[in-house]
Design an enzyme around this catalytic site. Structure first.
Site, PDB file in Angstrom:
ATOM      1  N   GLU A 139       0.819  -1.217   0.000  1.00 54.94           N
ATOM      2  CA  GLU A 139       0.000   0.000   0.000  1.00 54.94           C
ATOM      3  C   GLU A 139       0.855   1.270   0.000  1.00 54.94           C
ATOM      4  O   GLU A 139       0.478   2.278  -0.612  1.00 54.94           O
ATOM      5  CB  GLU A 139      -0.929   0.016   1.221  1.00 54.94           C
ATOM      6  CG  GLU A 139      -2.001  -1.054   1.213  1.00 54.94           C
ATOM      7  CD  GLU A 139      -1.579  -2.320   1.950  1.00 54.94           C
ATOM      8  OE1 GLU A 139      -2.468  -3.039   2.423  1.00 54.94           O
ATOM      9  OE2 GLU A 139      -0.350  -2.576   2.052  1.00 54.94           O
ATOM     10  N   LEU A 140       2.003   1.225   0.711  1.00 57.16           N
ATOM     11  CA  LEU A 140       2.847   2.425   0.766  1.00 57.16           C
ATOM     12  C   LEU A 140       3.397   2.751  -0.618  1.00 57.16           C
ATOM     13  O   LEU A 140       3.382   3.914  -1.040  1.00 57.16           O
ATOM     14  CB  LEU A 140       3.989   2.236   1.772  1.00 57.16           C
ATOM     15  CG  LEU A 140       4.914   3.449   1.942  1.00 57.16           C
ATOM     16  CD1 LEU A 140       4.150   4.675   2.421  1.00 57.16           C
ATOM     17  CD2 LEU A 140       6.059   3.134   2.899  1.00 57.16           C
ATOM     18  N   LYS A 141       3.881   1.744  -1.320  1.00 58.37           N
ATOM     19  CA  LYS A 141       4.404   1.952  -2.684  1.00 58.37           C
ATOM     20  C   LYS A 141       3.347   2.611  -3.571  1.00 58.37           C
ATOM     21  O   LYS A 141       3.623   3.586  -4.282  1.00 58.37           O
ATOM     22  CB  LYS A 141       4.825   0.603  -3.278  1.00 58.37           C
ATOM     23  CG  LYS A 141       5.143   0.635  -4.769  1.00 58.37           C
ATOM     24  CD  LYS A 141       5.247  -0.772  -5.337  1.00 58.37           C
ATOM     25  CE  LYS A 141       5.433  -0.757  -6.844  1.00 58.37           C
ATOM     26  NZ  LYS A 141       6.726  -0.194  -7.272  1.00 58.37           N
ATOM     27  N   GLY A 175      24.293  -6.357 -22.765  1.00 59.78           N
ATOM     28  CA  GLY A 175      23.371  -7.494 -22.858  1.00 59.78           C
ATOM     29  C   GLY A 175      21.937  -7.145 -23.148  1.00 59.78           C
ATOM     30  O   GLY A 175      21.351  -7.636 -24.109  1.00 59.78           O
ATOM     31  N   GLU A 190      17.714  -9.857 -24.699  1.00 60.92           N
ATOM     32  CA  GLU A 190      17.077 -10.315 -23.454  1.00 60.92           C
ATOM     33  C   GLU A 190      15.607  -9.931 -23.333  1.00 60.92           C
ATOM     34  O   GLU A 190      15.110  -9.720 -22.220  1.00 60.92           O
ATOM     35  CB  GLU A 190      17.864  -9.807 -22.226  1.00 60.92           C
ATOM     36  CG  GLU A 190      19.314 -10.236 -22.231  1.00 60.92           C
ATOM     37  CD  GLU A 190      20.091  -9.767 -21.006  1.00 60.92           C
ATOM     38  OE1 GLU A 190      19.469  -9.419 -19.992  1.00 60.92           O
ATOM     39  OE2 GLU A 190      21.329  -9.758 -21.079  1.00 60.92           O
ATOM     40  N   ASP A 232      27.504 -12.515 -15.887  1.00 61.73           N
ATOM     41  CA  ASP A 232      27.457 -11.286 -15.083  1.00 61.73           C
ATOM     42  C   ASP A 232      27.625 -11.588 -13.600  1.00 61.73           C
ATOM     43  O   ASP A 232      26.957 -12.472 -13.065  1.00 61.73           O
ATOM     44  CB  ASP A 232      26.114 -10.573 -15.278  1.00 61.73           C
ATOM     45  CG  ASP A 232      26.010  -9.906 -16.641  1.00 61.73           C
ATOM     46  OD1 ASP A 232      27.053  -9.742 -17.287  1.00 61.73           O
ATOM     47  OD2 ASP A 232      24.891  -9.556 -17.045  1.00 61.73           O
ATOM     48  N   HIS A 287      22.462   5.200 -16.960  1.00 59.04           N
ATOM     49  CA  HIS A 287      21.423   5.597 -16.007  1.00 59.04           C
ATOM     50  C   HIS A 287      20.814   6.950 -16.362  1.00 59.04           C
ATOM     51  O   HIS A 287      19.841   7.367 -15.742  1.00 59.04           O
ATOM     52  CB  HIS A 287      21.999   5.628 -14.583  1.00 59.04           C
ATOM     53  CG  HIS A 287      22.531   4.297 -14.148  1.00 59.04           C
ATOM     54  ND1 HIS A 287      23.869   3.975 -14.225  1.00 59.04           N
ATOM     55  CD2 HIS A 287      21.911   3.192 -13.675  1.00 59.04           C
ATOM     56  CE1 HIS A 287      24.047   2.731 -13.804  1.00 59.04           C
ATOM     57  NE2 HIS A 287      22.878   2.239 -13.464  1.00 59.04           N
TER      58      HIS A 287
END
Length: 766
Positions: free
Chosen positions: A17-19, A441, A493, A608, A703
């Site tokens: 619920e928090l998410k 990858g 992938e 990896d 990123h």
């Protein structure tokens, strides 16, 4: 009876619920009042479920809107200038989330990058690193703890506020701007703890829990001295103080911890059971001892009979000074096993999540003084049955796996020839140009890919339809790579949801829960796979996908696997065998896949090991043993192939100096690493060590959506070539491209390939 308490409880809620509330708030779909209402409901539910389970002293202050360290930073007024909204009376939830997630350019603060995030000790939880300046001033700026104490007391609960201790808080932070000793800030910080204790006393609080987990680390003498000074100063403040240590043993800090002028000490007897007798002998006679007997970091039921032996002995020595608890906060455990409706009865009977662990703590506490109580006897009987079932179950113990493990020879973990001989054969067979280009990858996971995977799992797509959907994505990835001019291709992938889960689903010995979520950071929750038995590979896992991709091109196609250490570190492991044994079992399963890929004509296989460094123990004296078995596990999975087959590995973290010898001992033919954000400075470790094998330093940061220019990449490669001989350099991004979009991915790779070609021209011209 002994007192039952917990050090903290999961904050995310049974159904995350928090998410959901956090993300709705960030999108503007939920206002602040709505978000705060969800927080109140969760806290009330969590206190009640612990109380119903038999917990007598409830933690308050373990709830956080994003991260508990960040909450403390707001509480102490440690708010970097870039997040201070001028004209506001104090920090708000927008301040808190801005510090955690960054602030866009069009906001009131004019844009600000987020605070750094890093691992919480050796767990898979991440905290926001406090930023300290040399002139740092501290002031109480955030009322959350006091408000939650009032909430809990209004509901009729006995509470124990939880604070991160002053030394641990300073240790976790970083000096920003001019270099200075963080301990210089201690005298400025301590008065705030005094203020907090006085206010809590005024709210009717009796006990406060002060978390000082750095007491299980190798501490410099100055920090040890600071502990004595700090707690001598805090001694005069009100409240009974319980110092909590966890994630390891106190070892050389045992005397220091035992003699701090506080009223109680919590120790982790799951991670460090051997410290129990010494603690009892060293602790002053007035102090409470809280024994962490139920594992707060894993999903297995406690062996109550074994734990009860310690409780009985402690009860005789300590009497009313005995408390019982989980080893650490239950933050690291899923919430409630009762939500699981897809597990078979036997397997489910072996597990315990946070709610069930509270019941185990309560039973142990009650058994100290009421060993014949019906509830205690029933729980012990059930626990005996579970332990017997796990000890003998053929689902757990596989003679074939154990026989194969026993038959491992030293030569199985060694390539057939030294690197110098292998690389000559590989270069002749692969015929790649100087500065060969490749990716790590994964390619962008589009909504159509996710929808196809989801539809297949739900039975809406047939297997044939799903395979064709994935083949279409592979064709697209191969076509783009060929158009871009990459030298070594990957299949992208598309069929993989997660680099651990994809393989775990195909290995015997793993099981998946439906609701076993734990918080990784903020709204990010993960659902680790559970290793319950001996591990083996019943059939090939990736071969058909890679074989299909290779059939589409004459260029070299690279197989992609996750290594044994990473598989282990990102799962809930078994407790009945060592991590070393589990890593070896995983290595043998992956070895079979590597051999099958080679047999299918795949000439490069990447394994990896993203979590290789994460597995390092907290204490340096335990590093050599870990590094020995971790590197051996990698070699074991990589050494079943011919010299002509090239083994790559990928690691994504920023510190190599202290493990460079072990990375070399892995003996991968090529290692790709994350270096762009450090401007290639990380290569210094490889240069100084004279790392012998080939290296692909990441030339741009995946990123960020920002596309690097050809000139930037050329500059980085030239910098790399000054440290590493050109013939040993590869050209690749920092990491996989799964989270990026196709337009920025293609644009960045165009520039990367152009930069590699420019470097080849430099080389040709001498």
């Amino acid at each position: 009876m002994a007192l039952a308490h917990t050090l903290g409880f999961p904050r995310i809620g049974r159904d995350r619920e928090l998410k959901k509330a956090q993300e709705a708030f960030w999108k503007g779909e939920l206002d602040e009042a709505g978000l705060r209402a969800v927080g109140r409901q969760l806290r009330a539910a969590h206190w009640q479920v612990q109380k119903d389970a038999g917990i007598q002293l409830l933690p308050v202050g373990d709830f956080a809107w994003y991260d508990q360290v960040l909450t403390h930073s707001l509480t102490f007024g440690v708010i970097p200038e870039r997040f201070r909204a001028h004209g506001e009376a104090g920090p708000t939830l927008h301040t808190l989330f801005g510090m955690a997630r960054g602030v866009s350019d069009d906001s009131c603060c004019g844009g600000a990058h987020a605070q750094e995030m890093t691992k919480w000790f050796d767990t898979n939880y991440h905290y926001l690193v406090p930023e300290f300046s040399a002139d740092q001033q501290f002031q109480l700026s955030w009322e959350q703890l006091f408000e939650e104490v009032d909430e809990a007391r209004a509901l009729g609960h006995q509470v124990k506020p939880v604070l991160i201790g002053p030394l641990t808080y300073l240790w976790l932070g970083k000096a920003k701007g001019a270099e200075f000793d963080r301990l210089d800030l201690l005298d400025r910080l301590l008065p705030l703890y005094g203020q907090i204790f006085r206010r809590l006393a005024g709210q009717g609080v009796e006990w406060v829990q002060i978390d000082e987990p750095i007491l299980v680390l190798d501490l410099p003498q100055a920090w040890k001295n600071a502990f004595e000074r700090a707690y001598n100063l805090l001694q005069s403040e009100p409240l009974k103080k319980l110092v909590a240590t966890y994630f390891g043993g106190l070892e050389d800090n045992l005397g220091l911890a035992a003699n701090l002028p506080v009223d109680g000490l919590h120790i982790d007897l799951v991670r460090a059971p051997e410290q129990y007798p010494s603690i009892l002998d060293r602790l002053p006679a007035y102090k409470v001892v809280s024994l962490g007997l139920v594992n707060g970091r894993n999903v297995w039921r406690c062996d109550l009979e074994k734990a009860l032996e310690v409780v009985r002995h402690a009860r005789e020595r300590l009497g009313e000074r005995l408390w019982v608890a989980p080893s650490c906060s239950l933050l690291h455990s899923p919430v409630d096993l009762e939500r699981e409706d897809g597990l078979d009865a036997e397997l489910k009977s072996w597990l315990a999540f946070a709610v069930q662990k509270c019941r185990e703590v309560a039973v142990l506490a009650r058994a100290a003084t009421e060993p014949e109580a019906a509830e205690v006897l029933a729980a012990l009987e059930e626990s005996r049955a579970v332990q017997a079932s796990r000890a003998s179950s053929p689902r757990i113990h596989k003679p074939a796996v154990q026989a194969r493990l026993a038959a491992i020879k030293a030569s199985d973990a060694q390539r057939r020839s030294p690197f110098a001989e292998r690389i000559a054969r590989q270069r002749a067979g692969l015929d790649l140009p100087a500065f060969p280009t490749t990716t790590i990858g994964s390619f962008p996971q589009t909504s159509s890919i996710r929808l196809a995977r989801q539809s297949f799992k739900q039975g809406k797509l047939s297997e044939a339809e799903y395979i064709e959907a994935m083949h279409s994505e592979i064709r697209h990835a191969v076509q783009i790579q060929e158009q871009l001019g990459l030298d070594v291709l990957v299949h992208g992938e598309a069929e993989r949801n997660d680099m651990v889960e994809y393989f775990a689903e195909q290995l015997d010995g793993y099981v998946f829960t439906r609701f076993g979520w734990v918080q990784s950071y903020g709204s990010r929750c993960v659902k680790p796979a559970v290793i319950y038995g001996d591990l083996s590979r019943p059939r090939a896992m990736t071969v058909e996908w890679i074989r299909y991709a290779q059939s589409l091109t004459d260029k070299v196609m690279k197989g992609m696997l996750t290594g044994p250490v990473t598989m282990l570190m990102w799962s809930f492991p078994r407790e009945d065998v060592s991590r070393e044994v589990q890593a070896r079992q995983l290595a043998l399963a992956i070895r079979d896949e590597v051999v099958d890929l080679e047999a299918a004509g795949i000439r490069i296989v990447q394994i990896d090991e993203a979590a290789f460094r994460e597995g390092l123990p907290l204490r340096r004296n335990a590093w050599p043993h870990y590094l020995e078995w971790a590197t051996e596990a990698f070699r074991l999975c990589a050494s079943g192939v011919r010299d002509e087959t090239q083994i790559h590995t990928h690691m994504c973290y920023s510190e190599f100096n202290d493990v460079i010898e072990s990375i070399a001992a892995m003996d991968a033919d090529v290692i790709t690493i994350e270096t762009s954000r450090s401007d290639m400075e990380l290569l210094e470790a490889f240069e100084q060590f004279d790392y012998p094998n080939e290296i692909g330093p990441g030339v741009y940061d995946i990123h960020s959506p920002r596309v690097p220019s050809r000139e930037e990449i050329v500059a980085l490669l030239r910098k790399a070539a000054r440290r590493i001989p050109a013939e040993r350099l590869w050209v690749n991004p920092d990491c996989g491209l799964k989270t990026r979009a196709w337009p920025e991915t293609e644009a960045a790779l165009v520039n990367m390939v152009a930069a590699a070609r420019e470097l080849r021209g430099d080389l040709a011209r001498g």
